[in-house]
Design a protein around this motif. Structure first.
Motif, short mmCIF file in Angstrom:
data_model
loop_
_atom_site.label_atom_id
_atom_site.label_comp_id
_atom_site.label_asym_id
_atom_site.label_seq_id
_atom_site.Cartn_x
_atom_site.Cartn_y
_atom_site.Cartn_z
N HIS A 7 0.78 -1.24 -0.02
CA HIS A 7 -0.07 0.01 0.10
C HIS A 7 0.82 1.27 -0.06
O HIS A 7 1.55 1.46 0.81
N GLU A 99 -8.90 2.20 -3.14
CA GLU A 99 -9.05 2.45 -1.72
C GLU A 99 -10.37 3.37 -1.52
O GLU A 99 -10.25 4.49 -1.40
N TRP A 126 -13.07 3.79 3.05
CA TRP A 126 -12.21 4.33 3.76
C TRP A 126 -12.53 4.40 5.30
O TRP A 126 -13.44 3.74 5.47
N HIS A 165 -9.21 -0.45 7.04
CA HIS A 165 -10.15 0.85 7.07
C HIS A 165 -11.34 0.31 7.32
O HIS A 165 -12.22 0.92 7.94
N HIS A 186 -2.83 -2.78 4.73
CA HIS A 186 -1.92 -1.71 5.85
C HIS A 186 -2.81 -1.49 7.08
O HIS A 186 -3.38 -0.54 7.28
N ARG A 197 -7.94 1.37 13.71
CA ARG A 197 -7.58 0.96 12.28
C ARG A 197 -6.52 -0.42 12.29
O ARG A 197 -6.06 -0.95 11.23
N ASP A 253 2.19 2.50 3.62
CA ASP A 253 1.57 3.68 3.41
C ASP A 253 2.40 4.67 3.24
O ASP A 253 2.12 6.07 3.54
#
Ligand SMILES: [Zn+2]
Length: 301
Positions: A7, A99, A126, A165, A186, A197, A253
């Protein structure tokens, strides 16, 4: 050291700042990746929660164009055969993810459309709400009926479901209905750094049991307090204790975090060396490349 990362938000940055992927201020620096004999990267096309409907879909298309305009360094791949060709040309093997399921604009036929445009992973939400379900900010709300429909369509179209997410309840909607491996591109371990998260042990086990992948995120609020590499080693050890040593990867990320343990890919040598020293080289190679390589080789056809 080879690198297969699940990611980054580099396309968003390139589009917003009108800069190429080779810009030295970017998280995926250095591009071209001479430090990495083989380098694969999943490029997210990020859909902000403010964008919905046709505008969300158009934003996906614009980011895909940004990737296609970087063919000097990055090759858009849909299989590991494509990736091998990219490696031999000293290019980054780029896989495309969306995403934010808002890009589908609530239309089920869009799943086939994005698949035909080379998308291989879909992060369902998200942090907020979209047509598929709810993000990590609403932990108790499950996938909506459209989200369940999308899960089946993704499995048909060869798109891997990504639960990073997603709300905790939405995660379990996916885990209960999925017939193919799903991934968290991620997200880290909640037991080491409690955060909506991150993934609880039950969630981590569910991904591992389904044959999926977990990508370690370098965003400090998900890593925890203290020295970054040490904290990441704690996440690694924890996920390995749950049986994840062959399914743990990186999902750093890059270009999606302003509070990151490693400002760019060049800094990853510190993590690789720490895993070699404190654990072993086989685990380091697995996390950095081999685990994702094996998974993508079997899942992408
Ligand atoms: Zn993200």
């Amino acid at each position: 050291m080879e690198l297969f990362d699940l990611h980054c938000d580099t396309l968003t940055e390139c589009l917003a700042r009108s800069i190429p992927a080779s810009d030295p201020t970017l998280g995926i620096y250095p591009v071209p990746g001479d430090d990495f004999p083989r380098r694969a990267q999943v490029f997210a096309t990020f859909i902000p929660d403010e964008l919905r409907g046709e505008a969300a879909y158009r934003h996906f298309l614009a980011q895909r164009e940004t990737l296609l305009s970087q063919q000097k360094w990055i090759s858009l791949c849909t299989s590991m055969e494509d990736a091998e060709k990219a490696f031999s040309e000293r290019k980054i093997a780029g896989f495309l993810s969306v995403e934010g399921g808002a890009a589908l604009d609530g239309r089920i036929e869009r799943v086939g459309r994005i698949a035909s445009l080379g998308v291989k992973l879909l992060t369902f939400t998200w942090n907020g709400e979209c047509e598929l379900g709810y993000g990590a900010l609403s932990p108790d709300l499950p996938l909506k009926p459209f989200g369940l429909e999308v899960l089946s369509a993704c499995e048909r179209e060869g798109i891997i479901a990504d639960v990073s997410h997603l709300s905790r309840a939405g995660f379990w909607s996916v885990a209960e209905r999925a017939t193919k491996p799903f991934v968290a591109t991620h997200s880290n371990a909640d037991a080491i750094c409690p955060h909506p998260r991150n993934l609880t042990d039950d969630q981590l086990r569910a991904i591992l049991n389904a044959g999926g992948l977990i990508g370690l995120n370098f965003h400090r609020p998900f890593v925890g307090e203290g020295e970054g590499t040490e904290r990441l080693l704690a996440h690694i050890r924890h996920i390995c204790r749950l049986g994840g040593e062959k399914q743990l990867c990186l999902g750093g990320d890059f270009d999606g975090s302003d509070q990151t343990v490693y400002p760019n890919a060049a800094g990853l040598a510190a993590l690789y060396e720490a895993i070699c020293i404190h654990e072993n080289k086989e685990l380091a190679d697995g996390i950095f490349f081999d685990n994702a390589n094996r998974f993508f080789s079997s899942q992408l056809s």
